[in-house]
Design a protein around this motif. Structure first.
Motif, mmCIF file in Angstrom:
data_model
loop_
_atom_site.group_PDB
_atom_site.id
_atom_site.type_symbol
_atom_site.label_atom_id
_atom_site.label_comp_id
_atom_site.label_asym_id
_atom_site.label_seq_id
_atom_site.Cartn_x
_atom_site.Cartn_y
_atom_site.Cartn_z
ATOM 1 N N LYS A 41 29.057 43.240 34.223
ATOM 2 C CA LYS A 41 28.295 44.354 33.663
ATOM 3 C C LYS A 41 28.818 44.716 32.286
ATOM 4 O O LYS A 41 28.040 44.967 31.355
ATOM 5 C CB LYS A 41 28.378 45.567 34.609
ATOM 6 C CG LYS A 41 27.742 46.814 34.073
ATOM 7 C CD LYS A 41 26.248 46.683 33.995
ATOM 8 C CE LYS A 41 25.639 48.014 33.595
ATOM 9 N NZ LYS A 41 24.223 47.924 33.421
ATOM 10 N N VAL A 42 30.134 44.740 32.127
ATOM 11 C CA VAL A 42 30.741 45.121 30.858
ATOM 12 C C VAL A 42 30.335 44.162 29.750
ATOM 13 O O VAL A 42 30.017 44.576 28.640
ATOM 14 C CB VAL A 42 32.285 45.196 31.000
ATOM 15 C CG1 VAL A 42 32.950 45.348 29.649
ATOM 16 C CG2 VAL A 42 32.680 46.334 31.906
ATOM 17 N N ILE A 43 30.293 42.862 30.044
ATOM 18 C CA ILE A 43 29.938 41.882 29.019
ATOM 19 C C ILE A 43 28.436 41.682 28.907
ATOM 20 O O ILE A 43 27.966 40.950 28.050
ATOM 21 C CB ILE A 43 30.638 40.530 29.231
ATOM 22 C CG1 ILE A 43 30.208 39.887 30.545
ATOM 23 C CG2 ILE A 43 32.146 40.684 29.154
ATOM 24 C CD1 ILE A 43 30.747 38.490 30.740
ATOM 25 N N GLY A 44 27.646 42.338 29.762
ATOM 26 C CA GLY A 44 26.190 42.242 29.692
ATOM 27 C C GLY A 44 25.659 40.877 30.076
ATOM 28 O O GLY A 44 24.697 40.385 29.513
ATOM 29 N N GLY A 45 26.285 40.247 31.051
ATOM 30 C CA GLY A 45 25.937 38.891 31.453
ATOM 31 C C GLY A 45 24.527 38.730 31.994
ATOM 32 O O GLY A 45 23.913 37.691 31.821
ATOM 33 N N CYS A 46 23.963 39.737 32.644
ATOM 34 C CA CYS A 46 22.638 39.613 33.266
ATOM 35 C C CYS A 46 21.579 40.461 32.597
ATOM 36 O O CYS A 46 20.433 40.454 33.038
ATOM 37 C CB CYS A 46 22.731 39.994 34.742
ATOM 38 S SG CYS A 46 23.487 38.751 35.760
ATOM 39 N N GLY A 47 21.909 41.212 31.622
ATOM 40 C CA GLY A 47 20.923 42.097 31.008
ATOM 41 C C GLY A 47 20.774 43.377 31.808
ATOM 42 O O GLY A 47 21.590 43.680 32.666
ATOM 43 N N PRO A 48 19.696 44.133 31.547
ATOM 44 C CA PRO A 48 19.515 45.409 32.252
ATOM 45 C C PRO A 48 19.314 45.208 33.753
ATOM 46 O O PRO A 48 18.660 44.273 34.169
ATOM 47 C CB PRO A 48 18.283 46.020 31.611
ATOM 48 C CG PRO A 48 17.738 45.031 30.659
ATOM 49 C CD PRO A 48 18.662 43.862 30.598
ATOM 50 N N ALA A 49 19.862 46.095 34.532
ATOM 51 C CA ALA A 49 19.761 46.005 35.986
ATOM 52 C C ALA A 49 18.426 46.576 36.459
ATOM 53 O O ALA A 49 17.840 47.457 35.840
ATOM 54 C CB ALA A 49 20.899 46.770 36.641
ATOM 55 N N TYR B 119 25.131 39.848 39.915
ATOM 56 C CA TYR B 119 26.584 39.862 39.873
ATOM 57 C C TYR B 119 27.114 40.743 40.984
ATOM 58 O O TYR B 119 26.443 41.648 41.455
ATOM 59 C CB TYR B 119 27.121 40.303 38.511
ATOM 60 C CG TYR B 119 26.721 41.691 38.072
ATOM 61 C CD1 TYR B 119 27.483 42.800 38.410
ATOM 62 C CD2 TYR B 119 25.590 41.890 37.301
ATOM 63 C CE1 TYR B 119 27.127 44.065 37.997
ATOM 64 C CE2 TYR B 119 25.219 43.155 36.886
ATOM 65 C CZ TYR B 119 25.994 44.239 37.242
ATOM 66 O OH TYR B 119 25.633 45.492 36.834
ATOM 67 N N ASP B 120 28.295 40.414 41.437
ATOM 68 C CA ASP B 120 28.951 41.169 42.496
ATOM 69 C C ASP B 120 29.967 42.116 41.888
ATOM 70 O O ASP B 120 30.518 41.847 40.828
ATOM 71 C CB ASP B 120 29.666 40.219 43.457
ATOM 72 C CG ASP B 120 28.707 39.277 44.153
ATOM 73 O OD1 ASP B 120 27.612 39.737 44.525
ATOM 74 O OD2 ASP B 120 29.048 38.102 44.318
ATOM 75 N N TYR B 121 30.198 43.220 42.560
ATOM 76 C CA TYR B 121 31.235 44.156 42.111
ATOM 77 C C TYR B 121 32.082 44.547 43.305
ATOM 78 O O TYR B 121 31.662 44.439 44.448
ATOM 79 C CB TYR B 121 30.631 45.380 41.432
ATOM 80 C CG TYR B 121 29.702 46.198 42.307
ATOM 81 C CD1 TYR B 121 30.184 47.210 43.101
ATOM 82 C CD2 TYR B 121 28.336 45.951 42.313
ATOM 83 C CE1 TYR B 121 29.349 47.963 43.892
ATOM 84 C CE2 TYR B 121 27.491 46.692 43.099
ATOM 85 C CZ TYR B 121 28.000 47.699 43.885
ATOM 86 O OH TYR B 121 27.166 48.435 44.672
ATOM 87 N N LEU B 122 33.309 44.990 43.019
ATOM 88 C CA LEU B 122 34.230 45.347 44.086
ATOM 89 C C LEU B 122 34.173 46.832 44.426
ATOM 90 O O LEU B 122 33.934 47.216 45.546
ATOM 91 C CB LEU B 122 35.661 44.955 43.720
ATOM 92 C CG LEU B 122 36.725 45.287 44.760
ATOM 93 C CD1 LEU B 122 36.436 44.567 46.069
ATOM 94 C CD2 LEU B 122 38.093 44.908 44.255
ATOM 95 N N GLY C 68 29.284 45.215 46.454
ATOM 96 C CA GLY C 68 27.835 45.145 46.375
ATOM 97 C C GLY C 68 27.368 44.081 45.419
ATOM 98 O O GLY C 68 28.160 43.340 44.841
ATOM 99 N N ARG C 69 26.071 44.010 45.265
ATOM 100 C CA ARG C 69 25.457 43.016 44.400
ATOM 101 C C ARG C 69 24.342 43.698 43.621
ATOM 102 O O ARG C 69 23.552 44.444 44.187
ATOM 103 C CB ARG C 69 24.903 41.880 45.240
ATOM 104 C CG ARG C 69 24.092 40.899 44.458
ATOM 105 C CD ARG C 69 23.582 39.764 45.336
ATOM 106 N NE ARG C 69 23.861 38.558 44.614
ATOM 107 C CZ ARG C 69 24.657 37.597 44.993
ATOM 108 N NH1 ARG C 69 25.237 37.676 46.149
ATOM 109 N NH2 ARG C 69 24.863 36.553 44.253
ATOM 110 N N ILE C 70 24.278 43.436 42.331
ATOM 111 C CA ILE C 70 23.242 43.981 41.453
ATOM 112 C C ILE C 70 22.443 42.820 40.880
ATOM 113 O O ILE C 70 23.014 41.812 40.458
ATOM 114 C CB ILE C 70 23.866 44.785 40.289
ATOM 115 C CG1 ILE C 70 24.671 45.971 40.819
ATOM 116 C CG2 ILE C 70 22.814 45.245 39.302
ATOM 117 C CD1 ILE C 70 23.848 47.070 41.416
ATOM 118 N N GLU C 71 21.118 42.938 40.867
ATOM 119 C CA GLU C 71 20.262 41.920 40.263
ATOM 120 C C GLU C 71 19.593 42.497 39.030
ATOM 121 O O GLU C 71 19.332 43.695 38.954
ATOM 122 C CB GLU C 71 19.202 41.467 41.256
ATOM 123 C CG GLU C 71 19.774 40.722 42.434
ATOM 124 C CD GLU C 71 18.705 40.182 43.353
ATOM 125 O OE1 GLU C 71 17.525 40.581 43.212
ATOM 126 O OE2 GLU C 71 19.045 39.367 44.207
#
Length: 57
Positions: free
Chosen positions: A45-53, A33-36, A22-25
């Protein structure tokens, strides 16, 4: 070693066929970011690359 390759291949096929991707914005829709398998174990998500979802629908 052959067993590890077989297990890895099986895992990849099952994940692909079961559509566990999937993909979360983020809230501002400026980053995604995409996840498997699950969003909580995505490296982004773990490193907080995009901030809150953004809330999921």
């Amino acid at each position: 070693m052959k067993n590890l390759v077989k297990i890895t291949m099986l895992f990849a096929v099952v994940a692909t066929l079961s559509a566990c991707t999937g993909r979360i914005e983020n809230r501002d829709k400026t980053c995604s970011y995409d996840y498997l398998l699950h969003p909580a174990i995505s490296i982004s998500k773990v490193i907080g690359g995009c901030g809150p979802a953004a809330p999921q629908k």
